[in-house]
Design a protein around this motif. Structure first.
Motif, mmCIF file in Angstrom:
data_model
loop_
_atom_site.group_PDB
_atom_site.id
_atom_site.type_symbol
_atom_site.label_atom_id
_atom_site.label_comp_id
_atom_site.label_asym_id
_atom_site.label_seq_id
_atom_site.Cartn_x
_atom_site.Cartn_y
_atom_site.Cartn_z
ATOM 1 N N TYR A 1 21.257 78.892 58.377
ATOM 2 C CA TYR A 1 21.731 79.211 57.023
ATOM 3 C C TYR A 1 23.180 78.813 56.835
ATOM 4 N N LEU B 1 18.155 76.448 50.240
ATOM 5 C CA LEU B 1 18.451 77.444 51.272
ATOM 6 C C LEU B 1 17.198 78.218 51.670
ATOM 7 N N LEU C 1 15.386 77.997 55.439
ATOM 8 C CA LEU C 1 15.174 79.176 56.277
ATOM 9 C C LEU C 1 13.695 79.342 56.621
#
Length: 308
Positions: free
Chosen positions: A20, A277, A281
């Protein structure tokens, strides 16, 4: 084994945090923003300021970093800048298609690659072996987006046996071309690793002992050779599974499959930060879980391996 699994799941936390952090820094270090459109239509500055304020892009980077982590911990991956769906809704809607396509492609890769590798090893230095070697080298060297294009040209345009794009479910004709386009590369890799491992196992002392005891050749191959040769193959298969599911970006885009890979490409080109993002992840967690599954399979294939 339970302690081993728990430790691996706990180790997933710092891995995801590093992924991240790197992704966050890269997307914010890239020049431009989500609404810097490369078209003749330019958004008014007042509208851009309003959008940036709405999505908190004017906040300091440290605050954006912390707020997103806090949202993820609560199950909120944020909104999409260009869709009415949130990131969580996008994952729920498009992720199952990519999972189905990836699992089928991986099943085809295993069904094609392992038998070809076994055949090449048992017929070493014959025409079968040379043919498998040439075939696997060709598929390993060809990217999936080239394979899907060739399959479309041959089977959809020239022969007109299959549709040239779209998606109507896993059991439809539309699933054949993208599944094989994703499967052929991993199948070639699995065939090469299976052949190499089989040749090494065939020269082991325990194989000679089994043959000296009078065991039928098929039992020697199945019980003693193949089972031990599959350990490095399982490692490659685990990485290939994660790669097939997460790396179907171009195949889904070219064949117009409504999967998460196609959505990731459009989000990356549009700089939809929360989607990038959230999907990054998700992909990182999937790869880590695939590696955990591979480690657990080691103990099944080789009883000498323990998890104490």
């Amino acid at each position: 084994m339970s302690q081993f699994v728990i430790r691996r799941f706990l180790a997933l936390i710092p891995v995801l945090l590093v992924v991240y952090t790197l992704t966050f820094l890269v997307i914010h270090a890239t020049p431009g923003g989500p609404w810097d459109l490369e078209t003749d239509r330019v958004l008014p500055d007042s509208l851009v300021r309003t959008l940036r304020a709405k999505y908190h892009l004017d906040d300091p980077l440290w605050k954006q970093y912390v707020n997103y982590i806090w949202g993820v911990l609560r199950g909120d991956f944020g909104p999409s800048y260009f869709s009415t769906l949130s990131v969580a809704e996008i994952i729920r809607k498009f992720w199952p298609v990519s999972i189905q396509l990836g699992v089928v492609a991986m099943g085809l890769a295993l069904a094609i690659g392992i038998p070809l590798g076994v055949l090449a090893a048992l017929r070493q230095n014959t025409l079968w072996d040379f043919g498998v070697t040439v075939l696997t080298l060709g598929f390993v060297s060809t990217p999936s987006y080239v394979l899907v294009t060739l399959l479309i040209v041959i089977f959809a345009v020239k022969l007109q046996w299959l549709p040239s794009g779209g998606w109507e479910g896993l059991l439809s004709k539309q699933a054949i071309i993208p599944a094989f386009a994703l499967a052929l590369g991993p199948a070639a890799t699995l065939a090469r690793y299976t052949r190499s491992s089989m040749l090494e196992a065939l020269r082991m002392d325990y194989v000679r002992t089994a043959r000296a005891k009078g065991l039928p050749e098929r039992l020697v191959i199945a019980r003693h050779v193949l089972k031990n040769a599959l350990i490095p193959v399982v490692t490659v298969a685990g990485l290939s599974l994660a790669g097939v599911i997460t790396g179907s970006f171009f195949v889904e885009t070219i064949y117009r499959v409504p999967g998460i890979g196609r959505y990731f490409v459009t989000s990356a080109s549009g700089r939809d930060y929360p989607v990038i993002l959230g999907l990054t992840l998700l992909f990182a967690a999937l790869i880590a879980l695939a590696n955990l599954l591979v480690d657990l399979l080691y103990g099944f294939l080789d009883p000498r391996i323990t998890y104490k």
